[in-house]
Motif scaffolding. Structure first.
Motif, mmCIF file in Angstrom:
data_model
loop_
_atom_site.group_PDB
_atom_site.id
_atom_site.type_symbol
_atom_site.label_atom_id
_atom_site.label_comp_id
_atom_site.label_asym_id
_atom_site.label_seq_id
_atom_site.Cartn_x
_atom_site.Cartn_y
_atom_site.Cartn_z
ATOM 1 N N ASP A 20 0.704 -1.232 0.052
ATOM 2 C CA ASP A 20 0.069 -0.016 -0.045
ATOM 3 C C ASP A 20 0.778 1.246 0.073
ATOM 4 O O ASP A 20 0.632 2.139 -0.847
ATOM 5 N N ALA A 21 1.945 1.312 0.819
ATOM 6 C CA ALA A 21 2.694 2.390 0.974
ATOM 7 C C ALA A 21 3.424 2.688 -0.488
ATOM 8 O O ALA A 21 3.795 3.843 -0.993
ATOM 9 N N SER A 38 1.002 3.988 -2.925
ATOM 10 C CA SER A 38 0.849 5.403 -2.577
ATOM 11 C C SER A 38 1.836 6.184 -3.206
ATOM 12 O O SER A 38 1.459 7.248 -3.767
ATOM 13 N N ASN A 39 3.062 5.792 -2.919
ATOM 14 C CA ASN A 39 4.151 6.644 -3.507
ATOM 15 C C ASN A 39 4.105 6.608 -5.022
ATOM 16 O O ASN A 39 4.389 7.697 -5.641
ATOM 17 N N ARG A 87 1.289 6.462 -6.737
ATOM 18 C CA ARG A 87 0.296 7.649 -7.192
ATOM 19 C C ARG A 87 0.957 8.924 -6.990
ATOM 20 O O ARG A 87 0.535 10.021 -7.764
ATOM 21 N N LEU A 88 1.650 8.965 -6.091
ATOM 22 C CA LEU A 88 2.164 10.568 -5.550
ATOM 23 C C LEU A 88 3.113 11.170 -6.618
ATOM 24 O O LEU A 88 3.220 12.269 -6.900
#
Ligand SMILES: Nc1ncnc2c1ncn2[C@@H]1O[C@H](COP(=O)(O)OP(=O)(O)OP(=O)(O)O)[C@@H](O)[C@H]1O
Ligand SMILES: [Mg+2]
Lengths: 805, 257
Positions: free
Chosen positions: B80-81, B84-85, B87-88
C-alpha cells in the motif's frame, strides 16, 4: 377513517425506525450499549439503596436498637442512672444497662468435631463482646427476626464470623480465660442491629446468663457496659445525649452514639458502592445525551435532502421529528427494559451480603417504584433531549435543504462561508513538507472542525473525572498523611490508654518503659480531660485533648494551634458549641470553670468527629491518655515493637499509627476501592465505545477526503495516522481538562459530600497517587482512544480507495 | 519514453465485488495497453465498469486477478505504501467532483501533493514555484487565496488539473472530469486537458460525452466488463472537432451506445 390514518402513520414511523436501526447497526449498537449501561447502573444503584434502607429498618424493627447509648468502661453508679431515667421519664420509653465481657480475638479458638478442623479468630480486628439476651429491647435476632435465647453451654456468634470463618451450628468455640478454657457449642448466628455496620468496631456473642457468670468469674475479660435508651416518639436523641453528658455522675467513660449515627454509619459503610453506582450512572447518562445530540445532528445533516423533500410536499415538522423520535424512543425504551432486567440480577447479587448482615427487607411498593422511577427518569430525559435536538427540523429551509443540501439557512451559510474563508487564509500549509504534511493536515482539520470533535474531549474529560475521583479518595484515605485528618500527628507508634481503671498507672509505666527504650525517641503524652460546656442543646460533655500540640499534625480549616488560654475545636464541636475562631468558650471541669478562646477549627474523623485540643501538660486524673513515639531507626518495623509493648501492656492498645488509621477506615477504604474499580472498568469501556462510535460517524463523513488523499498519494497508514493524531490530541486535551477538574472542583465536590455526611471532614485535600492518577490513568485513557482508532480504522487498509470518492 | 511505447498495461484484469450476493463480476479479464503520451478515452454504458477499470489500473483499487504494469513496474504486487508513492510521483487524478479539502485554500489544495513529495528546502521551493506557474497557466492564480466554496465549478476543476500535475506525473487519470459542469465550463476544462496532453502527459479519461471523448487519440468501448471495440482517431485539432465528434457518434451508435 381517522384512526386508520393514525395507525398507518404509526406503522410508517415504526418501519422507518426499523429500517434506520438495521442500516446503521454499528452506531445504533454503540448508542444502545451506552444507554443500557446508564439504565443498568442507575437501576442497580437505586435498587441497592432501597434494599439497604429497607434491610436496615427491618433489622431495626426486629432488634430494636437504642436511640441513644453510652459505652462505659469501669465502675458506675446505677442509682445515678435510675435518677436520670426518672428525671427524663417523659422522653425515655425504656432503658437498660447491657453488661458485656470483652475478649481479645486471640483468646478465641474454634474446632469442628465432625471434621476435626479448627482455627482461631486472632486475625479479627474487631472487639468481641459476650452478652446475654436483653429483656425489653436491643435484641440479638436470628435470620427470621426471632429473639434468640441460648441454653447454658451454647453460643450464637455474630453473622460476621459465620461469613468470615464459616462458624456454624455444631462447632465448638473455646474462650481462654484466666481460669482455663471455657467451651461453648455454637448453635447459630445472630444479627445485631446496633453493631451490624461493616464499619462497626465491635460485635456481640450471645450466651446464657450462667455462662456469663462463669466467664465473669473466670477472669481475663474486660468488663464493659452500655447504657441504652429507647426514646418516646418525638423525643430528640441529641437532646438526651446533651442532658446525659450534663447530668454528672453518670457513666461516660466511652463513646456516646445516637441511633441516627448508627443508621448513617450503616448507610455509608454498606451503601457507598451503591451511591457510587448512581454517581457513575449520572456521568454515563450525561455521556449518552451528548452522544445522542451528536448522532441526531449528524443524521439530520445526512438526510437533509429527504427532510427537505418531506417538507416540500407539506408534511408537518412535527411529523418529521416524530419519524426520528420514534427510533430514539424505542432505543431508550429497550435500554431501560434491558438495563432494568440486568439490574435485578446485579442488585440481587449485591444485596446478598446486606441481607446477611442486616435483615431481609420486606418487598413493598417502593421496592418496585424506586428503580422504576429511576428508569423512567432516564427515559424521559433521553427522549426530552432528543426532542430538543430534533427541534432543528423546524429551522431547516426547503430550498437550502434541496438545493444546497444544507441544514443551515442563508444567514448561517453565509456566516459559515466567512468563517471558513477566514480559516483557510491562515492555514499556511506551505510551511511544511514531506511527512510533516500529515501532522500539519491533522492539526488544520482539528482547527477547522474542532466543533465536530468536541464530543470526544468532553467524554474523555468526564471519564477522567469519573475514574480519578474515586482513586484520589482511596489514595487520600490510604495515605500515611491521612492520620492528620484523624486529629493525630504523623508519628510511628501510638498507644491508647483509655476506658479502663488505673489509666494513670498504666500510662506512667508505659511512658517510663518507652522513655527507657533506645529504639524509641520523642515520647509524648496527650491527656483527655473531660469538661462540660454550654452547647446548642444545653450543657454537654467536652472531652479535651491536652498536650503539646504541634504544627502540621492537625488539619486546621480556620485559625491555628491553641496557645495558653486557648482551645482548638473540631468542626463538629465548633458547630455543637456554636463558636467560631476568636470566640470565648467557658468550660467546667467539675471543680472550677475557665474561659478559653477558640484559636482554630480543625477536621477530625475520630470520636464521632467531636474533639478539642488545649496546650499544657496533665499527668494524672485524666480519663484517658494517648502516647506517641517515633522510631529511632527509620527502617525499623513499628509493628514488631508495637507487639512487644502490646504484650507488656495489654490494655494500652499500642499500635503503629498507620495501622490505627487502617483500622478506623479499613472498611470504608475497601468499599471505596470497589467503587473505584467499577468506575475504572466502566469508564474505560465507555471511552472505547464512544471513540469507536464517534470515529465510525466521522470516518463515514470523511470518506471523500480520505479518497482524495489516497489518490494524491497518501498511504492508508498515513491516513490512519492522521485520524490517530487527531483522536489522541482531543483525547489528551479532554483528559487534561478532566484531571484538572477532578483535582480542583472534584476535590471541592468530595469535600462537600463528606461535609454532608457529618463525619467531621469538610475540607479534604486530595493526596493523589501521582503515578496512578497522572501517569497510568491518562495512559489508559490514551490507550482507550488508541484502541477505538485501531478498531475503526482496521478496514481502511483493505478498502478499495475509489469507494470513498 | 518515446511516443508509441506501451507505458501502462493490464493483463487478464478482473474485478469482482464480493460484498453483494451473488458477487458482482465487474471486469472480466481486460487486456489494455496505453502508449506513452497517448490520450485514451474509456466509454461505455452506465454500470459497464469504466470507473472500476480506471481505478483498478491506477492502483486505487485492488484487482481480483490479473496484473497491471506501469513503466515496466508491476503495480499489483506493490504494498500500500509503495503504491501510494507511485500515485504521488507518477500519477495524477481528476474526478467528477473536485473533492478539495474544505479547510485549505485553493493554492494549498494544489500544493498538497507537491509538498508531500518534496523534502525541505530547495525541493519545496521548486514545488511551490511549479504550482504557481501551473495556476498562472490555467488562469486561476487570482483565486489562489480563495476558499473552495468561493469559486466556480470550472475554476475548481482546472484547479484539480493543477493538483494532478503538481507532482509531474507520467499518467493523468480522469473520471468524467466534465460530468458536473455546464458546456462552457466543460470546454475550459477540456482545453486545459488537451494542453496537458500536448505537453506529453499520458491521459486516461472516462467520459459519457462524445463531444468530450472526441478530444482523445483513441476511444475504447467497454460493455459488461469486457473491451468490445476501439476507435483510433489520431491527434485532435480544433478545426476538425465537429467531424471527429460525428464520426465518433456513428461508431458509438453501431456499438449500441
Ligand atoms: N462496491 C461495490 N460493490 C458492489 N458492486 C459495485 C461496487 N462498486 C461498483 N459496483 C458495480 O459495478 C458495476 C460497475 O460500476 P462502475 O462504477 O465501474 O460503472 P461505470 O461504468 O463507471 O458507471 P457510471 O457510468 O454510472 O459511472 C456497477 O454495476 C456497480 O453497481
Ligand atoms: Mg463511473
Amino acid at each position: 377513517m381517522r384512526s386508520t390514518t393514525v395507525k398507518n402513520g404509526e406503522r410508517l414511523y415504526l418501519r422507518y425506525a426499523y429500517n434506520d436501526l438495521s442500516r446503521n447497526k454499528g452506531v445504533n449498537a454503540a448508542l444502545i450499549v451506552i444507554l443500557i449501561l446508564s439504565a443498568f447502573l442507575m437501576a442497580t444503584g437505586s435498587m441497592v439503596i432501597e434494599r439497604l434502607a429497607g434491610s436496615i429498618s427491618r433489622l431495626s424493627e426486629q432488634g430494636k436498637p437504642p436511640d441513644f447509648l453510652q459505652m462505659h468502661l469501669g465502675d458506675y453508679d446505677r442509682a445515678a442512672l435510675e435518677r436520670f431515667a426518672a428525671d427524663h421519664e417523659s422522653e425515655i420509653a425504656a432503658w437498660l444497662v447491657e453488661e458485656m465481657l470483652g475478649f481479645d480475638s486471640a483468646s478465641l479458638t474454634w474446632e469442628r468435631p465432625s471434621t476435626g478442623e479448627n482455627g482461631d479468630l486472632a486475625a479479627s480486628r474487631i472487639d468481641n463482646l459476650f452478652v446475654t439476651q436483653n429483656a425489653e429491647f436491643d435484641f440479638l435476632v436470628d435470620w427470621t427476626g426471632g429473639v434468640v435465647r441460648p441454653a447454658a453451654g451454647e453460643v450464637y456468634v455474630p453473622v460476621l464470623y459465620e461469613q468470615q470463618y464459616g462458624l456454624t451450628a455444631g462447632d465448638v468455640l473455646t474462650i481462654s480465660t484466666d481460669a482455663g478454657p471455657h467451651r461453648l457449642e455454637v448453635r447459630g448466628s445472630v444479627k445485631d442491629a446496633q453493631m451490624a455496620a461493616s464499619l462497626s468496631p465491635s460485635s456481640r456473642f450471645l450466651i446464657h446468663p450462667e455462662d456469663f457468670e462463669a466467664l465473669a468469674r473466670a477472669g481475663g475479660a474486660v468488663p464493659e457496659i452500655i447504657a441504652e435508651y429507647r426514646l418516646t416518639a418525638g423525643s430528640d436523641a441529641n437532646a438526651i445525649q446533651t442532658a446525659y453528658e450534663g447530668a454528672g455522675g453518670l457513666p461516660t467513660n466511652g463513646q456516646p452514639v445516637t441511633g441516627q449515627q448508627l443508621r448513617i454509619i450503616s448507610m455509608i459503610s454498606d451503601g457507598l458502592v451503591a451511591f457510587a453506582l448512581v454517581f457513575i450512572s449520572l456521568v454515563l447518562v450525561a455521556i449518552a445525551l451528548l452522544n445522542l445530540r451528536f448522532v441526531i445532528s449528524g443524521s439530520l445533516e445526512d438526510e437533509v435532502h429527504e427532510i427537505g423533500a418531506m417538507k416540500a410536499i407539506g408534511i408537518p415538522d412535527r411529523a418529521i421529528s416524530a419519524l426520528y423520535l420514534t427510533k430514539y424512543s424505542i432505543l431508550a425504551l429497550v435500554a431501560c427494559v434491558v438495563g432494568g432486567l440486568l439490574a435485578v440480577v446485579a442488585a440481587n447479587a449485591l444485596t446478598q451480603s446486606i441481607e446477611t448482615s442486616y435483615a431481609q427487607a420486606p418487598v413493598g411498593i417502593w421496592t418496585f417504584l424506586v428503580p422504576l422511577i429511576a428508569l423512567a427518569a432516564v427515559y424521559v430525559i433521553v427522549v426530552a433531549i432528543c426532542r430538543g435536538v430534533l427541534g432543528r427540523v423546524k429551522k431547516i429551509e426547503v430550498v437550502n435543504a434541496l438545493v444546497h443540501g444544507s441544514t443551515l439557512d442563508e444567514k448561517q451559510t453565509a456566516r459559515r462561508a466567512k468563517r471558513e474563508a477566514r480559516w483557510v487564509r491562515r492555514t499556511g500549509l506551505a510551511s511544511s513538507s514531506g511527512a510533516g504534511v500529515n501532522r500539519r493536515l491533522a492539526l488544520l482539520d482539528l482547527r477547522a472542525e474542532g466543533r465536530a470533535w468536541v464530543l470526544v474531549p468532553v467524554v474523555f474529560g468526564l471519564t477522567a473525572v469519573l475514574i480519578t475521583l474515586p482513586a484520589n479518595l482511596v489514595s487520600t484515605f490510604e495515605s500515611p498523611q491521612f492520620v492528620t485528618y484523624l486529629g493525630a500527628p504523623e508519628r510511628d507508634l501510638r498507644a491508647d490508654v483509655q476506658f479502663q481503671q488505673g489509666v494513670d498507672d498504666v500510662k506512667d509505666r508505659l511512658v517510663a518503659a518507652m522513655a527507657d527504650d533506645d529504639r524509641l525517641t520523642d515520647v509524648q503524652t496527650y491527656a483527655y480531660v473531660d469538661y462540660s460546656a454550654d452547647s446548642a442543646d444545653g450543657r454537654a460533655r467536652l472531652r479535651v485533648e491536652v498536650g503539646n500540640h504541634v504544627d502540621g499534625a492537625i488539619r486546621f480549616s480556620q485559625g491555628g494551634l491553641p496557645q495558653d488560654g486557648q482551645i482548638a475545636l473540631s468542626i463538629l464541636n465548633a458547630e455543637k458549641y456554636q463558636v467560631g475562631v476568636g470566640d470565648d468558650l467557658t468550660i467546667d471541669d467539675g471543680d472550677e470553670s475557665i474561659t478559653v478562646q477558640v484559636s482554630g477549627i480543625y477536621q477530625d474523623l475520630t470520636a464521632g468527629g467531636q474533639t478539642a485540643k488545649m496546650p499544657g501538660e496533665v499527668t494524672e486524673g485524666a480519663s484517658a491518655y494517648t502516647v506517641f513515639a517515633d522510631l529511632a531507626d527509620d527502617g525499623a518495623d513499628p509493628a514488631g515493637i508495637a507487639d512487644e509493648y502490646g504484650e507488656q501492656f495489654p490494655t494500652a492498645g499500642v499500635k503503629p499509627t498507620q495501622e490505627y488509621a487502617r483500622e478506623t477506615l479499613g472498611v470504608l477504604i475497601d468499599s471505596m476501592r470497589g467503587a473505584a474499580w467499577i468506575a475504572l472498568v466502566f469508564g474505560l469501556g465507555v471511552a472505547v465505545l464512544i471513540t469507536s462510535l464517534f470515529l465510525k460517524l466521522r470516518l463515514t463523513r470523511d470518506r471523500p477526503k480520505m479518497g482524495v488523499l489516497s489518490a494524491i498519494g497518501f498511504s492508508a497508514n498515513e491516513i490512519v495516522g492522521q485520524v490517530r493524531t487527531k483522536t489522541l490530541l482531543v483525547v489528551a486535551a479532554g483528559t487534561v481538562v478532566g484531571l484538572v477538574f477532578a483535582a480542583t472542583a472534584g476535590q471541592s465536590l468530595a469535600s462537600a459530600a463528606l461535609a454532608a455526611a457529618q463525619l467531621g471532614i469538610t475540607d479534604l485535600t486530595f493526596i493523589p497517587n501521582p503515578w496512578l492518577v497522572y501517569v497510568l490513568y491518562p495512559l489508559l485513557l490514551l490507550g482507550a482512544g488508541h484502541l477505538g482508532v485501531a478498531l475503526l480504522t482496521a478496514g481502511i487498509r483493505r478498502a478499495d480507495k475509489s469507494q470513498w470518492l | 519514453m518515446s511516443q508509441g511505447t506501451v507505458t501502462l498495461e493490464s493483463r487478464e484484469l478482473s474485478k469482482t465485488y464480493y460484498s453483494t450476493d451473488p458477487p458482482t463480476e465487474v471486469l472480466l479479464g481486460i487486456d489494455l495497453s496505453v502508449r506513452a503520451g497517448e490520450f485514451l478515452v474509456i466509454m461505455g454504458a452506465s454500470g459497464s465498469g469504466k470507473s472500476t477499470l480506471l481505478y483498478s489500473i491506477s492502483g486505487m483499487d485492488k484487482p481480483t486477478s490479473g496484473n497491471v504494469t506501469l513503466e515496466g513496474r508491476e503495480l499489483t504486487s506493490l504494498s500500500d505504501a509503495e503504491m501510494s508513492n507511485v500515485r504521488l510521483t507518477r500519477m495524477g487524478f481528476v474526478f467528477q467532483q473536485p473533492h478539495f479539502l474544505r479547510n485549505l485554500d485553493v493554492r494549498d489544495n494544489i500544493l498538497l501533493p507537491a509538498l508531500k513529495g518534496a523534502a525541505k528546502g530547495k525541493d519545496k521551493d521548486a514545488a511551490i514555484a511549479r504550482v504557481d506557474a501551473l495556476m498562472e497557466r490555467f488562469g486561476i492564480s487570482h483565486i489562489k487565496d480563495h476558499g473552495i466554496t468561493q469559486v466556480s465549478g470550472g475554476q475548481l476543476q482546472r484547479a484539480s488539473i493543477c493538483r494532478a500535475l503538481a507532482g509531474e506525473p507520467s499518467v493523468l487519470f480522469a473520471d468524467e472530469p466534465t460530468g458536473a459542469l455546464n458546456s462552457s465550463m466543460s470546454d475550459e476544462v477540456m482545453d486545459a486537458l488537451t494542453d496537458v496532453h500536448r505537453d506529453g502527459t499520458t491521459i486516461v479519461m472516462v467520459t459519457h460525452d462524445p463531444g468530450v471523448a472526441a478530444r482523445g487519440d483513441r476511444v475504447i468501448y467497454l460493455r459488461d466488463g469486457a473491451l468490445v471495440d476501439a476507435n483510433e482517431m489520431g491527434p485532435w485539432q480544433p478545426d476538425t472537432a465537429q467531424q471527429r465528434e460525428d464520426d465518433l457518434l456513428t461508431w458509438l451508435r453501431e456499438l449500441g451506445f
